[in-house]
Design a protein around this motif. Structure first.
Motif, PDB file in Angstrom:
ATOM      1  N   PHE A  95     -11.037 -21.001  -9.634  1.00 14.91           N
ATOM      2  CA  PHE A  95      -9.896 -21.180  -8.745  1.00 14.91           C
ATOM      3  C   PHE A  95      -8.636 -20.591  -9.372  1.00 14.91           C
ATOM      4  N   ALA A  96      -8.430 -20.847 -10.657  1.00 13.59           N
ATOM      5  CA  ALA A  96      -7.247 -20.334 -11.354  1.00 13.59           C
ATOM      6  C   ALA A  96      -7.250 -18.809 -11.371  1.00 13.59           C
ATOM      7  N   ILE A  97      -8.408 -18.210 -11.597  1.00 13.14           N
ATOM      8  CA  ILE A  97      -8.516 -16.750 -11.605  1.00 13.14           C
ATOM      9  C   ILE A  97      -8.218 -16.186 -10.219  1.00 13.14           C
ATOM     10  N   ALA A  98      -8.751 -16.823  -9.188  1.00 11.36           N
ATOM     11  CA  ALA A  98      -8.509 -16.355  -7.816  1.00 11.36           C
ATOM     12  C   ALA A  98      -7.032 -16.419  -7.467  1.00 11.36           C
ATOM     13  N   VAL A  99      -6.368 -17.488  -7.845  1.00 10.25           N
ATOM     14  CA  VAL A  99      -4.932 -17.622  -7.575  1.00 10.25           C
ATOM     15  C   VAL A  99      -4.147 -16.563  -8.336  1.00 10.25           C
ATOM     16  N   ALA A 100      -4.520 -16.332  -9.590  1.00 11.20           N
ATOM     17  CA  ALA A 100      -3.838 -15.317 -10.406  1.00 11.20           C
ATOM     18  C   ALA A 100      -4.002 -13.924  -9.793  1.00 11.20           C
ATOM     19  N   GLU A 101      -5.186 -13.645  -9.267  1.00 12.43           N
ATOM     20  CA  GLU A 101      -5.422 -12.345  -8.638  1.00 12.43           C
ATOM     21  C   GLU A 101      -4.609 -12.190  -7.365  1.00 12.43           C
ATOM     22  N   ILE A 102      -4.485 -13.262  -6.594  1.00 14.43           N
ATOM     23  CA  ILE A 102      -3.673 -13.226  -5.380  1.00 14.43           C
ATOM     24  C   ILE A 102      -2.211 -13.005  -5.746  1.00 14.43           C
ATOM     25  N   ASP A 103      -1.734 -13.735  -6.760  1.00 15.52           N
ATOM     26  CA  ASP A 103      -0.350 -13.558  -7.220  1.00 15.52           C
ATOM     27  C   ASP A 103      -0.091 -12.147  -7.704  1.00 15.52           C
ATOM     28  N   ALA A 104      -1.028 -11.603  -8.471  1.00 16.86           N
ATOM     29  CA  ALA A 104      -0.877 -10.243  -8.997  1.00 16.86           C
ATOM     30  C   ALA A 104      -0.870  -9.222  -7.859  1.00 16.86           C
ATOM     31  N   GLY A 105      -1.697  -9.458  -6.860  1.00 23.61           N
ATOM     32  CA  GLY A 105      -1.758  -8.559  -5.708  1.00 23.61           C
ATOM     33  C   GLY A 105      -0.479  -8.587  -4.868  1.00 23.61           C
ATOM     34  N   SER A 106       0.119  -9.754  -4.766  1.00 20.73           N
ATOM     35  CA  SER A 106       1.331  -9.875  -3.956  1.00 20.73           C
ATOM     36  C   SER A 106       2.558  -9.342  -4.691  1.00 20.73           C
ATOM     37  N   GLN A 107       2.479  -9.236  -6.011  1.00 21.28           N
ATOM     38  CA  GLN A 107       3.605  -8.735  -6.804  1.00 21.28           C
ATOM     39  C   GLN A 107       3.523  -7.232  -7.035  1.00 21.28           C
ATOM     40  N   GLY A 108       2.343  -6.673  -6.808  1.00 15.40           N
ATOM     41  CA  GLY A 108       2.138  -5.233  -7.106  1.00 15.40           C
ATOM     42  C   GLY A 108       2.341  -4.413  -5.936  1.00 15.40           C
TER      43      GLY A 108
END
Length: 108
Positions: A95-108
């Motif tokens: 779950f933490a990895i999925a959230v981090a990937e979503i955050d990274a995608g929204s910031q890039g």
């Protein structure tokens, strides 16, 4: 009930955690490993682990140390609890990895 936040339960849990940390004399890594052991003993859900794994990793707690805790407490809490905890920890990390990937995608 009057709340000054949209997340009063999470805010309360965070405040309780901070208060506990401030009042405890254990080093942060030891405190977090102790809490993870307590979560195993309680057969806590993945979200409970999620709340502790981030701070544990920030305190330089390693996966090997968490595994050592599981090994150390297995004779006391039993194999079923340890196996359940391993699954819950894995789920929380996913779950933490999925959230981090979503955050990274929204910031890039």
């Amino acid at each position: 009930m009057t709340t000054s936040s949209e997340t009063p339960v999470l805010d309360t849990l965070a405040a309780m955690t901070l208060d506990s940390i401030e009042r405890c004399g254990l080093p942060t890594d030891t405190l977090l490993l102790t809490r993870i052991a307590a979560l195993v003993a309680m057969d806590a859900p993945p979200m409970s682990y999620l709340a502790h794994l981030g701070p544990a990793m920030e305190s330089d707690v390693t996966a090997d140390q968490i595994q050592d805790v599981l090994v150390a407490i297995a004779p006391v809490v039993g194999t079923a609890r340890v196996m359940s905890a391993a699954g819950h920890i894995t789920e929380a990390l996913g779950f933490a990895i999925a959230v981090a990937e979503i955050d990274a995608g929204s910031q890039g």
